[in-house]
Design a protein around this motif. Structure first.
Motif, PDB file in Angstrom:
ATOM      1  N   ASP A 241       8.342   3.282   6.100  1.00 49.65           N
ATOM      2  CA  ASP A 241       7.759   4.257   5.178  1.00 49.65           C
ATOM      3  C   ASP A 241       6.247   4.366   5.286  1.00 49.65           C
ATOM      4  OD1 ASP A 241       8.068   6.107   2.916  1.00 49.65           O
ATOM      5  OD2 ASP A 241       7.100   4.546   1.721  1.00 49.65           O
ATOM      6  N   SER A 242       5.550   3.245   5.459  1.00 48.03           N
ATOM      7  CA  SER A 242       4.084   3.295   5.414  1.00 48.03           C
ATOM      8  C   SER A 242       3.479   3.991   6.630  1.00 48.03           C
ATOM      9  CB  SER A 242       3.495   1.893   5.247  1.00 48.03           C
ATOM     10  OG  SER A 242       3.813   1.063   6.353  1.00 48.03           O
ATOM     11  N   THR A 245       3.236   7.149   4.517  1.00 44.81           N
ATOM     12  CA  THR A 245       2.439   7.107   3.296  1.00 44.81           C
ATOM     13  C   THR A 245       0.994   6.688   3.535  1.00 44.81           C
ATOM     14  OG1 THR A 245       3.195   4.840   2.841  1.00 44.81           O
ATOM     15  CG2 THR A 245       4.456   6.645   1.847  1.00 44.81           C
ATOM     16  N   ASN A 246       0.754   5.866   4.548  1.00 47.44           N
ATOM     17  CA  ASN A 246      -0.610   5.400   4.817  1.00 47.44           C
ATOM     18  C   ASN A 246      -1.241   6.048   6.045  1.00 47.44           C
ATOM     19  OD1 ASN A 246      -0.884   3.795   2.590  1.00 47.44           O
ATOM     20  ND2 ASN A 246      -0.265   1.901   3.586  1.00 47.44           N
ATOM     21  N   ASP A 250      -5.150   4.447   6.317  1.00 51.88           N
ATOM     22  CA  ASP A 250      -5.607   3.282   7.069  1.00 51.88           C
ATOM     23  C   ASP A 250      -6.718   3.736   8.028  1.00 51.88           C
ATOM     24  OD1 ASP A 250      -5.915   1.185   8.942  1.00 51.88           O
ATOM     25  OD2 ASP A 250      -3.808   0.612   8.784  1.00 51.88           O
ATOM     26  N   THR A 297      -2.552  -2.791   0.836  1.00 48.55           N
ATOM     27  CA  THR A 297      -1.959  -1.592   0.242  1.00 48.55           C
ATOM     28  C   THR A 297      -2.249  -0.340   1.059  1.00 48.55           C
ATOM     29  OG1 THR A 297      -3.884  -1.266  -1.203  1.00 48.55           O
ATOM     30  CG2 THR A 297      -2.042  -2.541  -2.092  1.00 48.55           C
ATOM     31  N   ARG A 298      -3.292  -0.357   1.907  1.00 50.16           N
ATOM     32  CA  ARG A 298      -3.606   0.792   2.756  1.00 50.16           C
ATOM     33  C   ARG A 298      -3.246   0.557   4.222  1.00 50.16           C
ATOM     34  NH1 ARG A 298      -8.992   4.023   0.636  1.00 50.16           N
ATOM     35  NH2 ARG A 298      -8.555   3.869  -1.600  1.00 50.16           N
ATOM     36  N   LEU A 302       2.109  -1.822   6.589  1.00 48.59           N
ATOM     37  CA  LEU A 302       2.649  -2.416   5.356  1.00 48.59           C
ATOM     38  C   LEU A 302       4.165  -2.527   5.439  1.00 48.59           C
ATOM     39  CD1 LEU A 302       2.501  -3.366   2.388  1.00 48.59           C
ATOM     40  CD2 LEU A 302       2.347  -0.953   1.712  1.00 48.59           C
ATOM     41  N   SER A 303       4.827  -1.452   5.841  1.00 52.90           N
ATOM     42  CA  SER A 303       6.292  -1.478   5.933  1.00 52.90           C
ATOM     43  C   SER A 303       6.773  -2.432   7.019  1.00 52.90           C
ATOM     44  CB  SER A 303       6.842  -0.078   6.189  1.00 52.90           C
ATOM     45  OG  SER A 303       6.731   0.738   5.048  1.00 52.90           O
TER      46      SER A 303
END
Length: 358
Positions: A241-242, A245-246, A250, A297-298, A302-303
């Motif tokens: 997912d990230s 989302t990121n 990033d 978190t950024r 992350l995923s």
């Protein structure tokens, strides 16, 4: 050993094709019963005030405007890598002085490495050794330029750290890096018992840390007492997912298909990206040693990190996941003066102390 070089332009074409397939996947997935995606309006992301001033500066660094531009020939890659390495190396003497760490180059069974030794080693760590595999998307970080994280781990954690200067593309694609890391792992058994050693690395080094354990299991070698894969490149396929989302949040990796994935494609050299030794999230993690994972978190990965943690927990492995406020990819090792850096490496050291033999 395979030493062939695959044209970067071919990889760039493959990544562009993959991006097009990803864009087409949403309506196909919806037709197959997967809910449609969500459109997110453009907005300004403020730098959080909940982190240190040093970390605010790192988070607030603008995205490189040339993030979609990368070398097109092996010679251009080598020139870029050399330039980046020189920029890092000029700051390393000050880092070592500040953390009171000395460096010693060595060769171990034909593999180049560096031993980082802190001025003070606590009694509980005197029979312990950490093996470090550096990041750099499998292409950057040759020589001393790959020792920043190892230096911080030695200085903040009070361990001797053996950093592997593994071979890299474009001249040495997979499995050269893993082969070199495993050569050092085998040789290190003469320096300390496996139960007294840990493996640590971030980004590509995190992916290699996980791959080393998978390879040690395959080859029935002793496993380390603990590992610390930071924001690991555990899935080179772009799943997770990230990656969405990121993307463009990033400011280090930027987005899937950018420079880092192009470098990883050079490393993979046309092999199946779901091979667990390239994308360890697809490997069998039963029997893994206790693991501490770090991300932010950024962080675009992350995923990648969360999925590894869940797989470890499903396999019954002791695994700690630390998600750092506001941080993009590898934020905790980008400025040793940031309190978040000291805190993270000390946290890793405490984890190792709980799980390593003495």
């Amino acid at each position: 050993m395979n030493k062939s070089v695959t044209s970067p332009s071919r990889h760039a074409f493959g990544l562009a094709s993959l991006a097009a397939l990803v864009a087409l996947a949403a309506p196909i997935a919806s037709a197959q019963g997967t809910p449609p995606g969500r459109e997110v309006p453009a907005r300004m992301l403020q730098v959080p005030t909940t982190v240190s001033p040093q970390m605010q500066k790192i988070i607030g660094t603008p995205i490189n405007p040339n993030w979609k531009v990368w070398p097109q020939t092996p010679e251009e890659w080598k020139a870029q890598v050399a330039k980046a390495a020189a920029a890092v190396e000029k700051n390393l003497p000050a880092l070592r002085d500040a953390l009171k760490v000395k460096i010693e180059p060595m060769t171990i069974d034909g593999v180049k490495a560096f031993m980082l030794t802190p001025a003070v080693i606590p009694p509980q760590n005197r029979n312990r050794l950490l093996i470090h595999v550096h990041g750099g998307c499998y292409v950057n970080g040759p020589g001393e330029s790959g020792t920043s994280e190892a230096t911080m781990m030695a200085g903040f954690g009070g361990f001797k750290v053996l950093s592997v200067d593994y071979r890299m593309p474009p001249d040495h694609p997979y499995p050269a890096a893993l082969d070199d890391a495993m050569t050092v792992w085998k040789a290190a058994q003469k320096m300390a018992p496996a139960k007294n050693m840990a493996i640590i690395g971030s980004s590509a080094g995190g992916g290699l840390t996980l791959a080393m354990v998978l390879k040690a299991k395959m080859d029935k070698l002793p496993l380390p007492g603990a590992i610390a894969p930071g924001t690991p490149m555990s899935d080179l396929t772009g799943a997770g997912d990230s990656f969405q989302t990121n993307a463009l949040v990033d400011n280090v990796l930027i987005a899937y298909g950018a420079s880092c994935d192009t470098r990883a494609a050079l490393y993979a050299n046309g092999r199946d990206l779901k091979d667990p030794l390239l994308s360890p999230v697809y490997g069998d993690m039963a029997g893994f040693p206790p693991t501490i994972l770090n991300t932010g978190t950024r962080d675009l990965l992350l995923s990648n990190t969360v999925r590894v943690h869940r797989n470890l927990r499903r396999a019954g492995v002791i695994a700690d996941l630390h998600v750092h406020e506001g941080q993009a990819h590898g934020g905790w090792y980008r400025d040793y003066t940031a309190p978040e850096a000291k805190e993270t490496f000390e946290e890793i050291a405490r984890f190792f102390d709980r799980h390593l033999g003495k």
